[in-house]
Design an enzyme around this catalytic site. Structure first.
Site, PDB file in Angstrom:
ATOM      1  CE  LYS A  30     -17.462  81.179  47.290  1.00  0.00           C
ATOM      2  NZ  LYS A  30     -16.054  81.316  47.625  1.00  0.00           N
ATOM      3  CB  CYS A  51     -14.531  77.586  47.231  1.00  0.00           C
ATOM      4  SG  CYS A  51     -13.524  79.011  47.744  1.00  0.00           S
ATOM      5  CG  ASP A 105     -16.009  80.351  44.170  1.00  0.00           C
ATOM      6  OD1 ASP A 105     -17.193  80.726  44.257  1.00  0.00           O
ATOM      7  OD2 ASP A 105     -15.232  80.369  45.143  1.00  0.00           O
TER       8      ASP A 105
END
Length: 193
Positions: free
Chosen positions: A101, A140, A15
């Site tokens: 995701k 995450c 991310d």
């Protein structure tokens, strides 16, 4: 501990998107500082013919993590938006696998493995060990590392290539303790050869 990177290893860049960097909708403090070090990891893995994956939040506009829909976060990383793009200085080589995701409103998607192709593709690529860095340590990255361990991958947390949100000041330290407690190893760039 030293780690020799080889063809059964994968780097998972978590991310590293515009919205999670300074100036974005949900900036991780110093989030952009992971970019130069991750680029060096990427070069190391590319040279070793290891696999490179990059996860990204790819939220619909009505994602349940957003405050307007009962979540705790401002809208961020909305599909096809500027904020959902990878940081402009992150150099993902051709052939890197992009894993989207949290693509449906009801899927939290903190982990790169949650209802994605990541586990399937790692196994298809004969990966047995993953090295994980990116954003954010306490969300995450933590969830991706814990799922990798649960799924049986040897897992290494790249301690110099991750930054945390730290809603509470010690959140990242607690997350690192939890990951290590569950079996993750810690490494920095100088530990790899």
């Amino acid at each position: 501990m030293r780690f020799q990177v080889g063809e059964h290893d994968a780097l998972i860049v978590v991310d590293v998107q515009r919205d999670f960097c300074p100036g974005g909708a949900l900036p991780v403090p110093e989030g952009d500082q992971v970019v130069p070090i991750l680029n060096r990891y990427i070069e190391r893995f590319k040279t070793a013919s290891a696999k490179i994956y990059a996860t990204r939040d790819w939220h619909p506009p009505n994602h349940k993590s957003f405050k307007a829909y009962g979540g705790i976060w401002p809208p961020h990383c909305i599909q096809a938006s500027k904020g959902a793009e990878f940081h402009s200085d992150l150099v993902l080589p051709k052939g890197s696998k992009i894993v989207s995701k949290a693509t449906k409103p009801s899927i939290p998607g903190y982990s790169g493995f949650e209802k994605t192709i990541l586990e399937r593709d790692l196994k298809k690529d004969s990966v047995t060990r993953v090295f994980v860095g990116g954003l954010a340590t306490d969300y995450c990255v933590r969830s991706t590392v814990l799922d990798a361990l649960r799924l049986g991958f040897e897992t290494v947390l790249l301690i110099d290539a991750t930054r945390g949100v730290n809603v509470r000041p010690d959140d990242s330290d607690k997350a690192i303790g939890e990951m290590v407690g569950k079996g993750a190893k810690k490494a920095k760039l100088s530990d790899l050869y």
